[in-house]
Design a protein around this motif. Structure first.
Motif, PDB file in Angstrom:
ATOM      1  N   THR A  93       0.834  -1.200   0.000  1.00 49.03           N
ATOM      2  CA  THR A  93       0.000   0.000   0.000  1.00 49.03           C
ATOM      3  C   THR A  93       0.871   1.253   0.000  1.00 49.03           C
ATOM      4  N   LEU A  94       1.911   1.239   0.813  1.00 52.02           N
ATOM      5  CA  LEU A  94       2.820   2.372   0.880  1.00 52.02           C
ATOM      6  C   LEU A  94       3.514   2.602  -0.454  1.00 52.02           C
ATOM      7  N   GLU A  99       4.480   5.874  -5.136  1.00 52.84           N
ATOM      8  CA  GLU A  99       4.624   5.959  -6.593  1.00 52.84           C
ATOM      9  C   GLU A  99       3.656   6.986  -7.167  1.00 52.84           C
ATOM     10  N   ASN A 100       2.425   6.978  -6.695  1.00 51.79           N
ATOM     11  CA  ASN A 100       1.456   7.969  -7.178  1.00 51.79           C
ATOM     12  C   ASN A 100       1.905   9.391  -6.827  1.00 51.79           C
ATOM     13  N   ILE A 106       6.314  14.842 -10.317  1.00 57.25           N
ATOM     14  CA  ILE A 106       6.987  15.008 -11.613  1.00 57.25           C
ATOM     15  C   ILE A 106       6.079  15.752 -12.585  1.00 57.25           C
ATOM     16  N   PHE A 107       4.790  15.374 -12.618  1.00 53.79           N
ATOM     17  CA  PHE A 107       3.865  16.023 -13.541  1.00 53.79           C
ATOM     18  C   PHE A 107       3.693  17.499 -13.191  1.00 53.79           C
ATOM     19  N   LYS A 108       3.622  17.821 -11.912  1.00 50.49           N
ATOM     20  CA  LYS A 108       3.421  19.209 -11.506  1.00 50.49           C
ATOM     21  C   LYS A 108       4.667  20.061 -11.714  1.00 50.49           C
ATOM     22  N   VAL A 109       5.840  19.425 -11.597  1.00 49.47           N
ATOM     23  CA  VAL A 109       7.077  20.178 -11.816  1.00 49.47           C
ATOM     24  C   VAL A 109       7.237  20.479 -13.304  1.00 49.47           C
ATOM     25  N   THR A 115       9.432  11.795 -19.875  1.00 50.95           N
ATOM     26  CA  THR A 115       9.833  10.602 -19.114  1.00 50.95           C
ATOM     27  C   THR A 115       8.668  10.004 -18.338  1.00 50.95           C
ATOM     28  N   ILE A 116       7.606  10.792 -18.130  1.00 48.88           N
ATOM     29  CA  ILE A 116       6.483  10.234 -17.393  1.00 48.88           C
ATOM     30  C   ILE A 116       5.386   9.703 -18.316  1.00 48.88           C
TER      31      ILE A 116
END
Length: 174
Positions: A93-94, A99-100, A106-109, A115-116
């Protein structure tokens, strides 16, 4: 123990051998051992339960201890399995949550970072576009399809499908 007169008592030879053995092991005379046994019988009310014909069964302490240890070993093994499974579930679960979160960061940066993106992203677009055309040709719209899908599959699968569909449509992995 008083040293008044001593009287003769007849006992079985096997019993006398046991008394001699106890005398040697404890270093006490047989007289003291017999007195201790009689006093113990009287003090613990064994006189009421005294059955002269009954044979006593010897207690096998080694067997009792072995059985007890084996039961404890089984209980410990079961407890360890349960705790291990709990830890494994927690770690899984962790890992999903980490990972999420990593993907979101990464998406927000950098939303344009390649790469994503998934290597099959364009294939997914193609499949989704063709499925939508197929649904339209069968006189079904997307809303009716999603509503029908919710009745056909489990709740977890349905939620996973919706998250996955939204991620692909928004070009985000999570």
């Amino acid at each position: 123990m008083s040293n008044h007169t001593r009287k003769t008592v007849k006992i079985y030879s096997e019993t006398y051998k046991h008394l001699e053995q106890l005398s040697k092991e404890t270093g006490k005379p047989i007289l003291h051992i017999v007195s201790t046994i009689v006093n113990t019988f009287i003090a613990n009310d064994f006189v009421k339960d005294l059955d002269l014909e009954a044979k006593t069964k010897p207690i096998n302490y080694r067997e009792l201890l072995t059985n007890s240890l084996q039961e404890q070993k089984k209980e410990l093994a079961n407890m360890m399995k349960e705790r291990t499974n709990t830890v494994i579930g927690f770690i899984k679960t962790l890992d999903k949550k980490v990972e999420n979160t990593r993907r979101d960061i990464i998406f927000k940066v950098d939303p344009d970072d390649d790469t994503i993106s998934h290597p099959l992203e364009f294939h997914y677009d193609f499949v989704i576009k063709n499925l939508i055309l197929l649904l339209q040709s069968c006189q079904l719209n997307q809303d009716a399809f999603v509503e029908k899908l919710s009745t056909l599959i489990s709740r977890d699968e349905y939620e996973f499908f919706i998250r996955s569909y939204n991620a692909v449509m928004s070009k985000r992995i999570n």
